[in-house]
Enzyme design. Sequence first.
Site, PDB file in Angstrom:
ATOM      1  N   LYS A  73     -40.421   4.728   4.533  1.00 47.43           N
ATOM      2  CA  LYS A  73     -39.388   3.852   5.109  1.00 47.43           C
ATOM      3  C   LYS A  73     -38.143   3.845   4.218  1.00 47.43           C
ATOM      4  O   LYS A  73     -37.031   3.645   4.701  1.00 47.43           O
ATOM      5  CB  LYS A  73     -39.933   2.434   5.281  1.00 47.43           C
ATOM      6  CG  LYS A  73     -41.092   2.344   6.257  1.00 47.43           C
ATOM      7  CD  LYS A  73     -40.634   2.523   7.698  1.00 47.43           C
ATOM      8  CE  LYS A  73     -41.804   2.455   8.651  1.00 47.43           C
ATOM      9  NZ  LYS A  73     -41.446   2.538  10.054  1.00 47.43           N
ATOM     10  N   SER A  79     -46.370   1.876  -1.507  1.00 47.65           N
ATOM     11  CA  SER A  79     -47.370   2.824  -0.987  1.00 47.65           C
ATOM     12  C   SER A  79     -46.603   4.032  -0.471  1.00 47.65           C
ATOM     13  O   SER A  79     -45.374   3.973  -0.294  1.00 47.65           O
ATOM     14  CB  SER A  79     -48.170   2.206   0.166  1.00 47.65           C
ATOM     15  OG  SER A  79     -47.343   2.068   1.313  1.00 47.65           O
ATOM     16  N   CYS A  96     -46.930  -2.557  18.255  1.00 47.93           N
ATOM     17  CA  CYS A  96     -45.626  -3.197  18.498  1.00 47.93           C
ATOM     18  C   CYS A  96     -44.926  -2.572  19.702  1.00 47.93           C
ATOM     19  O   CYS A  96     -44.216  -3.259  20.452  1.00 47.93           O
ATOM     20  CB  CYS A  96     -44.699  -3.023  17.282  1.00 47.93           C
ATOM     21  SG  CYS A  96     -45.282  -3.803  15.781  1.00 47.93           S
ATOM     22  N   THR A 122     -39.315  -1.820   7.240  1.00 49.80           N
ATOM     23  CA  THR A 122     -40.272  -2.789   6.704  1.00 49.80           C
ATOM     24  C   THR A 122     -39.662  -3.598   5.569  1.00 49.80           C
ATOM     25  O   THR A 122     -38.794  -3.117   4.830  1.00 49.80           O
ATOM     26  CB  THR A 122     -41.527  -2.055   6.190  1.00 49.80           C
ATOM     27  OG1 THR A 122     -42.399  -2.998   5.577  1.00 49.80           O
ATOM     28  CG2 THR A 122     -41.192  -0.976   5.178  1.00 49.80           C
ATOM     29  N   TYR A 138     -46.727   5.120   2.495  1.00 49.20           N
ATOM     30  CA  TYR A 138     -46.143   4.666   3.772  1.00 49.20           C
ATOM     31  C   TYR A 138     -44.806   3.955   3.541  1.00 49.20           C
ATOM     32  O   TYR A 138     -43.796   4.281   4.174  1.00 49.20           O
ATOM     33  CB  TYR A 138     -47.106   3.727   4.519  1.00 49.20           C
ATOM     34  CG  TYR A 138     -46.370   2.785   5.442  1.00 49.20           C
ATOM     35  CD1 TYR A 138     -45.796   3.254   6.615  1.00 49.20           C
ATOM     36  CD2 TYR A 138     -46.190   1.430   5.103  1.00 49.20           C
ATOM     37  CE1 TYR A 138     -45.064   2.402   7.436  1.00 49.20           C
ATOM     38  CE2 TYR A 138     -45.469   0.583   5.916  1.00 49.20           C
ATOM     39  CZ  TYR A 138     -44.903   1.069   7.086  1.00 49.20           C
ATOM     40  OH  TYR A 138     -44.167   0.230   7.885  1.00 49.20           O
ATOM     41  N   HIS A 139     -44.811   2.960   2.633  1.00 47.03           N
ATOM     42  CA  HIS A 139     -43.569   2.211   2.404  1.00 47.03           C
ATOM     43  C   HIS A 139     -42.471   3.146   1.881  1.00 47.03           C
ATOM     44  O   HIS A 139     -41.295   2.962   2.172  1.00 47.03           O
ATOM     45  CB  HIS A 139     -43.812   1.062   1.414  1.00 47.03           C
ATOM     46  CG  HIS A 139     -44.572  -0.097   2.021  1.00 47.03           C
ATOM     47  ND1 HIS A 139     -45.921  -0.284   1.839  1.00 47.03           N
ATOM     48  CD2 HIS A 139     -44.173  -1.115   2.822  1.00 47.03           C
ATOM     49  CE1 HIS A 139     -46.316  -1.381   2.489  1.00 47.03           C
ATOM     50  NE2 HIS A 139     -45.275  -1.901   3.092  1.00 47.03           N
ATOM     51  N   VAL A 159     -59.976 -12.061   0.666  1.00 50.74           N
ATOM     52  CA  VAL A 159     -58.729 -12.209  -0.100  1.00 50.74           C
ATOM     53  C   VAL A 159     -58.761 -11.197  -1.246  1.00 50.74           C
ATOM     54  O   VAL A 159     -59.686 -11.193  -2.057  1.00 50.74           O
ATOM     55  CB  VAL A 159     -58.614 -13.644  -0.664  1.00 50.74           C
ATOM     56  CG1 VAL A 159     -57.472 -13.743  -1.665  1.00 50.74           C
ATOM     57  CG2 VAL A 159     -58.429 -14.639   0.469  1.00 50.74           C
ATOM     58  N   LEU A 219     -49.941   9.719  21.096  1.00 50.95           N
ATOM     59  CA  LEU A 219     -51.261   9.066  21.043  1.00 50.95           C
ATOM     60  C   LEU A 219     -51.983   9.337  19.719  1.00 50.95           C
ATOM     61  O   LEU A 219     -53.220   9.316  19.658  1.00 50.95           O
ATOM     62  CB  LEU A 219     -52.135   9.477  22.242  1.00 50.95           C
ATOM     63  CG  LEU A 219     -51.483   9.294  23.623  1.00 50.95           C
ATOM     64  CD1 LEU A 219     -52.469   9.661  24.733  1.00 50.95           C
ATOM     65  CD2 LEU A 219     -50.973   7.868  23.833  1.00 50.95           C
ATOM     66  N   LEU A 236     -53.303 -11.188   8.274  1.00 48.98           N
ATOM     67  CA  LEU A 236     -53.529 -12.408   9.052  1.00 48.98           C
ATOM     68  C   LEU A 236     -54.460 -12.133  10.238  1.00 48.98           C
ATOM     69  O   LEU A 236     -55.399 -12.904  10.498  1.00 48.98           O
ATOM     70  CB  LEU A 236     -52.183 -12.994   9.505  1.00 48.98           C
ATOM     71  CG  LEU A 236     -52.206 -14.309  10.252  1.00 48.98           C
ATOM     72  CD1 LEU A 236     -53.068 -15.358   9.581  1.00 48.98           C
ATOM     73  CD2 LEU A 236     -50.781 -14.855  10.412  1.00 48.98           C
ATOM     74  N   ASN A 237     -54.221 -11.031  10.940  1.00 47.70           N
ATOM     75  CA  ASN A 237     -55.127 -10.694  12.056  1.00 47.70           C
ATOM     76  C   ASN A 237     -56.539 -10.439  11.552  1.00 47.70           C
ATOM     77  O   ASN A 237     -57.525 -10.817  12.198  1.00 47.70           O
ATOM     78  CB  ASN A 237     -54.607  -9.466  12.808  1.00 47.70           C
ATOM     79  CG  ASN A 237     -53.588  -9.854  13.875  1.00 47.70           C
ATOM     80  OD1 ASN A 237     -53.189 -11.016  13.960  1.00 47.70           O
ATOM     81  ND2 ASN A 237     -53.177  -8.911  14.685  1.00 47.70           N
ATOM     82  N   ARG A 238     -56.659  -9.805  10.377  1.00 50.46           N
ATOM     83  CA  ARG A 238     -58.002  -9.577   9.820  1.00 50.46           C
ATOM     84  C   ARG A 238     -58.691 -10.915   9.545  1.00 50.46           C
ATOM     85  O   ARG A 238     -59.847 -11.117   9.908  1.00 50.46           O
ATOM     86  CB  ARG A 238     -57.883  -8.777   8.505  1.00 50.46           C
ATOM     87  CG  ARG A 238     -58.055  -7.288   8.698  1.00 50.46           C
ATOM     88  CD  ARG A 238     -57.586  -6.512   7.494  1.00 50.46           C
ATOM     89  NE  ARG A 238     -58.413  -6.625   6.289  1.00 50.46           N
ATOM     90  CZ  ARG A 238     -59.607  -6.066   6.134  1.00 50.46           C
ATOM     91  NH1 ARG A 238     -60.149  -5.377   7.123  1.00 50.46           N
ATOM     92  NH2 ARG A 238     -60.261  -6.180   4.990  1.00 50.46           N
ATOM     93  N   ASN A 281     -45.052  13.284   9.009  1.00 51.80           N
ATOM     94  CA  ASN A 281     -44.881  12.645  10.312  1.00 51.80           C
ATOM     95  C   ASN A 281     -43.668  11.713  10.307  1.00 51.80           C
ATOM     96  O   ASN A 281     -42.794  11.802  11.178  1.00 51.80           O
ATOM     97  CB  ASN A 281     -46.153  11.860  10.666  1.00 51.80           C
ATOM     98  CG  ASN A 281     -46.124  11.336  12.087  1.00 51.80           C
ATOM     99  OD1 ASN A 281     -46.046  12.099  13.039  1.00 51.80           O
ATOM    100  ND2 ASN A 281     -46.158  10.016  12.230  1.00 51.80           N
ATOM    101  N   ARG A 294     -52.131   7.483  17.167  1.00 46.78           N
ATOM    102  CA  ARG A 294     -52.823   6.292  16.675  1.00 46.78           C
ATOM    103  C   ARG A 294     -54.239   6.248  17.253  1.00 46.78           C
ATOM    104  O   ARG A 294     -55.182   5.873  16.561  1.00 46.78           O
ATOM    105  CB  ARG A 294     -52.015   5.045  17.066  1.00 46.78           C
ATOM    106  CG  ARG A 294     -52.618   3.724  16.633  1.00 46.78           C
ATOM    107  CD  ARG A 294     -52.648   3.589  15.127  1.00 46.78           C
ATOM    108  NE  ARG A 294     -53.524   2.521  14.693  1.00 46.78           N
ATOM    109  CZ  ARG A 294     -54.837   2.650  14.491  1.00 46.78           C
ATOM    110  NH1 ARG A 294     -55.434   3.810  14.661  1.00 46.78           N
ATOM    111  NH2 ARG A 294     -55.547   1.624  14.088  1.00 46.78           N
TER     112      ARG A 294
END
Length: 481
Positions: free
Chosen positions: A243, A237, A66, A199, A239-240, A312, A87, A297-299, A173, A89
């Site tokens: 946030k 998760s 992003c 998110t 991660y979530h 799915v 860097l 969606l990208n996957r 992090n 990622r």
Amino acid sequence: MAGFVAGGLCGTRAGTARAVAERNGFGIRADRCRRRAASVRMSGTNGMFTPSEKKKVIVLGGDGFCGWPTALYLSEIGHDVIIVDNLSRRAIDLELECDSLTPIQSMGERLKVWKQVSGKEIPFHFFDVAKSYELLRELIAREKPDAVVHFAEQRAAPYSMKGPYQKKYTIDNNVNGTHNLLCAIVESGLDVHVVHLGTMGVYGYGTSGGEIPEGYIDVTLPGGRESNILHPMSPGSVYHMTKCLDQLLFQFYQRNDELRITDLHQGIVWGTNTPWTKKDERLINRFDYDSDYGTVLNRFLMQAAMGYPLTVYGTGGQTRAFIHIEDTAKCIGLAIENPPKSGDRVEIFNQIAETHRVRDLAKIIADLTGCEVKSVNNPRKEAAENELEVSNKKFRSLGYEPISLGTGLLEEVTQVADKYKDRCDVDKIMPSSFWNKKIEEQCTDDVKKPDADDVDESLLNAIAKGDPKKVEKLKEVLRGN
Ligand code: NAD
Ligand code: USQ
């Protein structure tokens, strides 16, 4: 300065307003700026708009999926952009033995090419926002940015659930990075607008029993008192959860230090290119397809390009919110343009275009490409089915017209995936992170369990000594009946 309308000095407290006014050649009083800026809407072709004033914007995490297209967009519309990234990622790519499907260039090459195509310079600072507090503090004090856009977090839910190292890393992090930023701004004494990428997942998905409002919800407390509080959090998760912790940090620093903060509760981002990354092949954005970083969606679009059955998870009844990468950048432009006033509570926007059920997305893509759809055991602990209604009135009121799935960009992403499919490692497609041990056992049991139809018929015949009834019986056992 050409192309900018003198509209205000929203990135500065009154004390520093004059200095910035002089820097920008504007003589607008700081206390007028909020009203002027808030009326700036997205307009014209492509939803581009001319900011009311040139701002200096530090983009933390500007090398990411992003961050990179957003940095280019902000530079394109005339802001002075500075990128910070460690860097990490790219380092995680090495850890996971995976890579972006698209061949992304080094940061040095990216910035050199951007200078060639746009004539604009974007300085780059390589450091860790979560660990190098002094460097962050000095950068902010030296550059006196009007806004800092904060993307610099570990953002994959599956990666954050992979194991203890990844869980601890994600917490350290993300929480330290956000806290360092807030602390550094307070220490600088500057009035810097923080724009954070949060998110939709902080709300949980459909837990408030109706349309999810933007950040705050009306409640009736015991005794019948009415209140408007931060929406209850329900992270799915580690991660979530970071946030959610970020949200608490924002609430505290806004109340204690009157920091001006916008938290963007963004849905799942899809797509890869934007008009700015398309200006030269070497500006191409990253495209994650692996089971940790690739988003659904990208996957699916990449799997369709590969002729791989769409993965799915479970029934595919999970409903989620989506936004195209181009809109991510534009919404951030709007958020920078419309900061909260000093003293205002944390501003929260839902940054989403539309909601879809996972199995419906799979069907749309199957219809478009003719690919197969496959249900695989869900590696996550999440509701099998959920409804999701989300308000995005605030961005819409600023003129945001979302890019939707029906605009032909699905085909464009499939073409990008098709172009680079030789770079795909199919071993990275199936899930490799599991929410808990029990789920892991269920998922791996499934992989180990032979499918009756896949077992060599002659082998079954041999075991059953040619007895067809026994062959059928063996097949039933293999099917788990
Ligand atoms: P990304 O991993 O591609 O980019 C994050 C960037 O931040 C990377 O370049 C990384 O190297 C950098 N970074 C991470 N930690 C850092 C640190 N401590 N110091 C300096 N740099 C650091 O992720 P993305 O998809 O671009 O997401 C950006 C932000 O948007 C994240 O905070 C994420 O939570 C949020 N978001 C993303 C999506 C999505 O679908 N991609 C959806 C909603 C919200
Ligand atoms: N899913 C599948 N098949 C797949 C991959 C995912 O069915 O091959 C399902 C998942 O089980 C989940 C849904 O699709 O129910 C979304 O998964 P995802 O990986 O696309 O998105 P998620 O893990 O929620 O995370 C992504 C970003 C994250 C961001 C979040 C926004 O990685 O940074 O915060 O989307 S939101 O989902 O709105 O909270």
